[in-house]
Design a protein around this motif. Structure first.
Motif, mmCIF file in Angstrom:
data_model
loop_
_atom_site.group_PDB
_atom_site.id
_atom_site.type_symbol
_atom_site.label_atom_id
_atom_site.label_comp_id
_atom_site.label_asym_id
_atom_site.label_seq_id
_atom_site.Cartn_x
_atom_site.Cartn_y
_atom_site.Cartn_z
ATOM 1 N N GLY A 18 -78.221 65.476 -16.884
ATOM 2 C CA GLY A 18 -79.209 64.941 -17.814
ATOM 3 C C GLY A 18 -78.694 64.688 -19.216
ATOM 4 N N GLU A 19 -77.372 64.728 -19.411
ATOM 5 C CA GLU A 19 -76.831 64.468 -20.755
ATOM 6 C C GLU A 19 -77.068 63.008 -21.131
ATOM 7 O OE1 GLU A 19 -72.994 65.903 -22.032
ATOM 8 O OE2 GLU A 19 -72.980 67.375 -20.403
ATOM 9 N N LYS A 20 -77.448 62.795 -22.393
ATOM 10 C CA LYS A 20 -77.623 61.440 -22.907
ATOM 11 C C LYS A 20 -76.283 60.996 -23.470
ATOM 12 C CE LYS A 20 -81.960 60.212 -22.448
ATOM 13 N NZ LYS A 20 -81.957 59.748 -21.065
ATOM 14 N N LEU A 21 -75.693 60.000 -22.840
ATOM 15 C CA LEU A 21 -74.369 59.541 -23.242
ATOM 16 C C LEU A 21 -74.412 58.067 -23.616
ATOM 17 C CD1 LEU A 21 -72.446 61.179 -20.266
ATOM 18 C CD2 LEU A 21 -72.613 62.075 -22.597
ATOM 19 N N GLU A 22 -73.529 57.684 -24.526
ATOM 20 C CA GLU A 22 -73.401 56.272 -24.917
ATOM 21 C C GLU A 22 -72.251 55.690 -24.099
ATOM 22 O OE1 GLU A 22 -75.283 54.570 -27.048
ATOM 23 O OE2 GLU A 22 -76.497 56.257 -27.723
ATOM 24 N N LEU A 23 -72.583 54.913 -23.068
ATOM 25 C CA LEU A 23 -71.575 54.332 -22.191
ATOM 26 C C LEU A 23 -71.492 52.835 -22.438
ATOM 27 C CD1 LEU A 23 -72.663 56.054 -18.846
ATOM 28 C CD2 LEU A 23 -71.107 56.926 -20.591
ATOM 29 N N VAL A 24 -70.265 52.309 -22.483
ATOM 30 C CA VAL A 24 -70.066 50.877 -22.684
ATOM 31 C C VAL A 24 -69.074 50.375 -21.647
ATOM 32 C CG1 VAL A 24 -69.368 49.059 -24.301
ATOM 33 C CG2 VAL A 24 -70.491 51.127 -25.171
ATOM 34 N N ASP A 25 -69.505 49.395 -20.854
ATOM 35 C CA ASP A 25 -68.647 48.768 -19.842
ATOM 36 C C ASP A 25 -68.054 47.511 -20.462
ATOM 37 O OD1 ASP A 25 -67.670 47.283 -17.571
ATOM 38 O OD2 ASP A 25 -68.998 48.473 -16.292
ATOM 39 N N VAL A 26 -66.718 47.417 -20.516
ATOM 40 C CA VAL A 26 -66.055 46.305 -21.208
ATOM 41 C C VAL A 26 -65.492 45.252 -20.250
ATOM 42 C CG1 VAL A 26 -65.508 47.739 -23.217
ATOM 43 C CG2 VAL A 26 -63.820 47.523 -21.382
ATOM 44 N N ARG A 27 -65.893 45.319 -18.973
ATOM 45 C CA ARG A 27 -65.382 44.349 -18.005
ATOM 46 C C ARG A 27 -66.046 42.981 -18.188
ATOM 47 N NH1 ARG A 27 -66.765 46.937 -12.545
ATOM 48 N NH2 ARG A 27 -68.632 47.410 -13.732
ATOM 49 N N GLU A 28 -65.511 42.004 -17.468
ATOM 50 C CA GLU A 28 -66.060 40.649 -17.513
ATOM 51 C C GLU A 28 -67.365 40.577 -16.713
ATOM 52 O OE1 GLU A 28 -64.812 38.133 -19.430
ATOM 53 O OE2 GLU A 28 -63.470 39.697 -20.147
ATOM 54 N N ASP A 29 -68.152 39.528 -16.965
ATOM 55 C CA ASP A 29 -69.469 39.370 -16.337
ATOM 56 C C ASP A 29 -69.418 39.462 -14.816
ATOM 57 O OD1 ASP A 29 -70.378 38.975 -18.891
ATOM 58 O OD2 ASP A 29 -70.624 36.810 -18.699
ATOM 59 N N GLU A 30 -68.438 38.777 -14.207
ATOM 60 C CA GLU A 30 -68.409 38.753 -12.743
ATOM 61 C C GLU A 30 -68.057 40.133 -12.170
ATOM 62 O OE1 GLU A 30 -64.481 37.145 -14.320
ATOM 63 O OE2 GLU A 30 -66.608 36.804 -14.727
ATOM 64 N N GLU A 31 -67.297 40.932 -12.912
ATOM 65 C CA GLU A 31 -66.974 42.291 -12.460
ATOM 66 C C GLU A 31 -68.217 43.178 -12.518
ATOM 67 O OE1 GLU A 31 -62.695 43.600 -13.726
ATOM 68 O OE2 GLU A 31 -63.625 42.506 -15.381
ATOM 69 N N VAL A 32 -68.951 43.070 -13.604
ATOM 70 C CA VAL A 32 -70.154 43.871 -13.802
ATOM 71 C C VAL A 32 -71.218 43.498 -12.771
ATOM 72 C CG1 VAL A 32 -72.061 44.258 -15.422
ATOM 73 C CG2 VAL A 32 -69.698 44.359 -16.213
ATOM 74 N N ALA A 33 -71.246 42.224 -12.381
ATOM 75 C CA ALA A 33 -72.220 41.765 -11.390
ATOM 76 C C ALA A 33 -72.050 42.505 -10.066
ATOM 77 C CB ALA A 33 -72.081 40.258 -11.184
ATOM 78 N N ALA A 34 -70.843 42.989 -9.787
ATOM 79 C CA ALA A 34 -70.567 43.725 -8.551
ATOM 80 C C ALA A 34 -71.045 45.178 -8.646
ATOM 81 C CB ALA A 34 -69.079 43.682 -8.239
ATOM 82 N N GLY A 35 -71.497 45.591 -9.831
ATOM 83 C CA GLY A 35 -72.029 46.939 -9.996
ATOM 84 C C GLY A 35 -71.440 47.655 -11.189
#
Length: 100
Positions: A18-35
């Protein structure tokens, strides 16, 4: 400088606790679309410099990419600007948690 790092399993344990964390995914759009990690915000690596106003120097941010190398580059860059950053080593290749 030694980058602070976290593994995918350590991150999953923190989220499950339950920790509140600041997460940032720096991948390209098509990579993020896969999950991506459901709690993560998506800001492409190339867009980080234009989005510095999103980041707060009082908070810690965990950066995620496919294998951990792009996120490490982002961490070095932001650390030089005075931000508190952690790299998820080995990236989404080792993520076994939920994705969206």
């Amino acid at each position: 400088m030694d980058l602070k790092t976290i593994t995918a399993n350590e991150l999953m344990e923190k989220l499950e606790a339950g920790e509140k964390l600041e997460l940032v995914d720096v991948r390209e759009d098509e990579e993020v679309a896969a999950g991506m990690v459901p709690e993560a915000k998506h800001i492409r690596m190339g867009d980080i410099p234009a989005n510095l106003d999103y980041f707060d120097k009082e908070k810690e941010y965990i950066f995620i990419c496919r294998s951990g190398s792009r996120s490490a580059n982002v961490c070095y860059y932001l650390h030089e600007q005075g931000y508190n950053v952690t790299n998820m080593v080995s990236g989404m290749l080792t993520w076994e948690g939920k994705t969206r």
